[in-house]
Design an enzyme around this catalytic site. Structure first.
Site, short mmCIF file in Angstrom:
data_model
loop_
_atom_site.label_atom_id
_atom_site.label_comp_id
_atom_site.label_asym_id
_atom_site.label_seq_id
_atom_site.Cartn_x
_atom_site.Cartn_y
_atom_site.Cartn_z
N ASP A 135 0.87 -1.18 0.00
CA ASP A 135 0.00 0.00 0.00
C ASP A 135 0.91 1.22 0.00
O ASP A 135 2.14 1.10 0.00
CB ASP A 135 -0.94 0.00 1.21
CG ASP A 135 -2.27 0.67 0.90
OD1 ASP A 135 -2.27 1.85 0.49
OD2 ASP A 135 -3.32 0.01 1.04
N HIS A 180 -3.16 3.14 -4.58
CA HIS A 180 -2.46 2.74 -3.36
C HIS A 180 -1.09 2.17 -3.72
O HIS A 180 -0.66 1.15 -3.17
CB HIS A 180 -3.29 1.71 -2.56
CG HIS A 180 -4.51 2.31 -1.93
ND1 HIS A 180 -4.45 3.17 -0.85
CD2 HIS A 180 -5.83 2.19 -2.24
CE1 HIS A 180 -5.68 3.54 -0.51
NE2 HIS A 180 -6.53 2.97 -1.34
N GLU A 199 -10.35 2.67 -4.71
CA GLU A 199 -10.05 4.08 -4.45
C GLU A 199 -9.04 4.68 -5.43
O GLU A 199 -8.12 5.39 -5.05
CB GLU A 199 -9.56 4.25 -3.00
CG GLU A 199 -10.62 3.87 -1.99
CD GLU A 199 -10.16 4.06 -0.55
OE1 GLU A 199 -11.03 4.38 0.30
OE2 GLU A 199 -8.97 3.88 -0.26
#
Length: 787
Positions: A210, A285, A350
């Protein structure tokens, strides 16, 4: 390793101290609860003369038998011999497990267990089933028999006579752990896997990469270990206040797992029948990757590894650059060599597409591939990676954003933004794993934030986890087969240590284990509370830093049609802890009324209640305004449906007399996603109606907006409606404060009706200026008060 085989284990012992009494089933506190359990008479005694016999030369069975013997010895019990069964042993008093490949109807992970004073019989088709049966055996030993590496303390151990048939409800029963935000050592990962296996869960979802750190050795790209795995140490600062890493800063915080360590952990999990699913995040990410290899970005950088919160997530992998796909395929090739899991997780969540919109390479990709927009570009990205993963005979999993622009043909969806992603996937014929933030995010608070370690927010109690139903009611029987199970997620922005990770995961992990294993019809909160008492003792002996749970009092109401009063019901997560309360708004003390059962209220008031341990208030008092009005407990007909993500107490939540707070997760607000509200309240008979008021919530940061307009109308027969009146919202959607807004209307004097209809128009889509622009927005409603 998991082929069908003959299973034969015999636990033998001279039968010492065999009691004739039948054990009370309430004394057997197995979690998750078995499918079928029948108690017998007496006990089987394990002592130093007990032998574990394994029939045949099946190495896997011998390994599992040795595991059981080691656990007994490790926890302070006698040392048990493990050996192969011979012909001379067949008449010995024993429990015999035989091959049941052709005549057993048990599922793959199921087992049968029969304990009598003469033998312990454990049968299964597979090693997984046998291993799960061993967990049940261990849980039937005394609760304090769970120590760690201690000298022999128990010369004898008793197993109650019982017959059990058991198997899981869902094939996927998982726990997740994020090691990117905070890196945890190898030994803790093993301990986490032990806890997963202890409660018959079978999947460890390992979030290895991440923005804040890359945690896996990739030999072809050494900068991932040299640069991406480390950042400046700002652990002394709050997560959201940490500054960006600056050129020249020392990067001392982080770490990664070597490939040898990965193999060791994967094997450790396999020995406990836990599958490890690796997650390599893409396309978002991934800024830690760009810090080492900026050529994989749309802008060229420079980039650094974030030390804390990183949002919005605009620096993502370039979808127009073929070298990005080469990199990812190289990485996944090494990953798949380390992880035998049939599933590979690619994230996909995201992804802010700001840079894609201005990137010439990405725009060229959209053009050449005939794509509509950047959402379809993300779909192209995911589908391309899915094709590669499938070519290696693996299956891809991604968070529910991979649905955007079209789902790859063999992909499995992990539904985290509520249940909608799982529903959409199942209706398209794709498998789904449910892990919604409403019930399965174990980084949320589990008790009063004033008494808890800092968490990311939210509020999910043990009871709420236990209440979760993974299969959405909207699905048909055929569609429901695509719901593989559920998973608890532990994200670690606010979890810096292994001890705190344990605290956040347990005991909520245990509640989820029963949700995904036991039949829905057998789940009972009170019974679970009772069984958890011994589990807490086991965890304490294992030195697990588990949470003691919420000491907050829950307030519920029930309308009594005979007396036209409200019965107030108080409860908590704690078993047999005294509750004291007041109904006049006075503070609660150790001298306040002791709760002994539901009590009736027939007027407005403020209920205050608290849990008292040793006559001291344990946590902050619960304060609940109670509004007594004509519609309480009356039948409500929903012409539009609320979301399963925010059902409050379901049917009747809008007229239970209880008012929600500004916290939309307090369990009292009913949420409507993109839907209008259209309900009819039947007052039971025609009566004078003076006014109607409905409360709505504004919290635009959580995508919750006030209705555009609320319409009230009345009817005497439920067919013809009159007194149509609108209350228009005058507050702009941009209002940033969180607040409750009443929409009230006063009718003309002497207006009569039996039916009250309430319509509220949803804003529909998040406005253009909002971060969720174009996405469905929420409307949250609370008590509808009729006078």
């Amino acid at each position: 390793m998991r082929n069908f085989f003959s299973i034969c284990i015999i636990l033998m012992t001279p039968l010492l101290l065999q009691a004739n009494a039948s054990p009370d089933s309430s004394s057997i506190t197995i979690v998750p609860k078995p499918v079928m359990m029948k108690t017998g008479v007496g006990q089987f005694v394990i002592n130093r003369f007990t032998t574990i016999l394994v029939r045949g030369k099946e190495a896997e069975v011998n390994k599992i038998a040795t595991f059981f013997a080691d656990r007994i010895r490790f926890s302070g019990g006698p040392k048990l011999e493990v050996r192969e069964m011979t012909a001379a042993d067949k008449h010995l008093s024993a429990i015999i497990f035989e091959k049941q490949l052709t005549r057993s109807s048990l599922p793959e992970e199921g087992y049968n267990l029969k304990i009598t004073p003469k033998q312990v019989l454990l049968t299964a088709k597979t090693g997984a089933g046998l291993f799960h049966g061993i967990q049940t055996l261990l849980q039937m030993l005394p609760p304090d028999f769970s120590g760690q590496n201690i000298p022999m303390t128990y010369k004898e151990l008793e197993l109650p006579a019982v017959t059990i048939t058991d198997y899981p409800r869902y094939p996927y029963r998982g726990m997740h752990l994020d090691v990117s935000r905070h890196f945890f050592p190898k030994e803790f990962i093993k301990r986490y896997i032990d806890l997963i296996a202890m409660y018959k869960m079978n999947t460890f979802h390992w979030h290895l990469t991440d923005d804040n750190g890359w945690r896996i050795e990739i030999k072809k790209y050494p900068k991932l270990m040299q640069i991406s795995a480390w950042h400046t140490d700002h652990e002394d600062l709050p997560w959201n206040d940490r500054p960006a890493q600056q050129p020249g800063d020392k990067t001392t915080y982080g770490g990664y797992y070597s490939q040898d360590e990965i193999r060791e952990i994967v094997q450790y999990a396999a020995d406990r029948y836990v599958n490890v699913i690796p997650e390599i995040e893409m396309p978002a990410h991934s800024v830690e990757v760009l810090a080492a290899y900026p050529q994989f970005s749309c802008t060229g950088g420079p980039f650094t590894v974030p030390t804390g919160s990183y949002w919005p997530n605009i620096d993502i992998l370039c979808a127009g650059n073929d070298s990005v796909f080469t990199f990812l395929e190289d990485v996944l090739t090494e990953v798949m060599d380390l992880f035998p899991s049939k599933y590979i997780h690619v994230g996909g969540d995201e992804a802010d597409k700001t840079n894609w919109k201005s990137c010439p390479k990405c725009q060229e990709r959209i053009k050449t591939e005939g794509l509509k927009d950047e959402k379809e570009l993300q779909s192209y990205f995911i589908k391309r990676m899915e094709k590669f993963i499938t070519s290696k005979n693996r299956k891809m999993i991604g968070w529910d954003e991979i649905l955007e622009g079209g789902l790859p043909p063999e992909a499995t969806v992990m539904s985290w933004r509520g249940v909608e992603g799982g529903i959409a996937a199942a209706r398209q014929g794709h498998d789904a794993i449910m892990t919604p933030g409403t019930h399965c995010y174990f980084d949320y608070y589990q008790a009063d934030p004033a008494t808890e370690p800092k968490a990311i927010g939210g509020f999910i109690t043990l009871k709420k986890v236990y209440s979760y139903e993974p299969t959405p009611s909207e699905l048909t029987a055929t569609e429901a087969k695509h719901i593989l199970g559920a998973q608890g997620n532990v994200w670690t922005e606010f979890i810096p240590t292994p001890g705190q990770a344990e605290y956040m995961a347990l005991p909520r992990m245990i509640a989820l284990s029963e949700v995904v294993w036991s039949p829905k019809s057998m789940r009972n909160w009170s019974d679970f509370q009772r069984r958890m008492v011994s589990q807490f003792t086991r965890l304490q002996k294992m030195r697990v830093n588990y949470s003691k749970g919420s000491f907050k009092v829950e307030v519920n109401t029930e309308f009594d049609s005979k007396t036209n009063g409200i019965k107030v019901i108080l409860g908590s997560e704690q078993l047999d802890v005294p509750i004291r309360y007041t109904i006049n708004g006075n503070d609660v003390t150790s001298n306040s009324t002791l709760y002994s059962g539901p009590f009736e209220v027939k007027r407005n008031g403020v209920i205050k209640a608290g849990l008292f341990v040793d006559d001291k208030l344990k946590e902050k008092t619960t304060e609940m305004p109670l509004v007594f009005h004509m519609a309480i407990g009356k039948h409500i007909k929903y012409l539009t449906t609320y979301s399963e993500r925010y059902p409050a107490s379901g049917q009747g939540a809008l007229n239970d007399g209880l008012r929600g707070s500004v916290n939309h997760r307090d369990g009292l607000w009913q949420g409507f996603l993109g839907n209008d509200i259209d309900i009819i309240i039947d007052l039971g008979r025609e009566m004078a109606v003076n006014s109607v008021q409905a409360n709505f919530l504004q919290n635009q940061k959580s995508w919750i907006f006030l209705p555009v307009v609320v319409e009230y109308s009345l009817s005497s027969d439920g067919k013809k409606y009159h007194s149509f009146n609108e209350v228009v919202n005058r507050i702009p959607p941009k209002e940033e404060q969180n607040f409750i807004q009443p929409f009230n209307f006063q009718f003309m004097e002497n207006t009569k009706a039996r039916y009250v209809r309430v319509k509220a128009k949803n804003l529909g889509k998040c406005p253009a200026w909002h971060e969720g622009a174009g996405e469905p927005c929420w409307m949250f409603a609370d008590e509808i008060v009729v006078f």
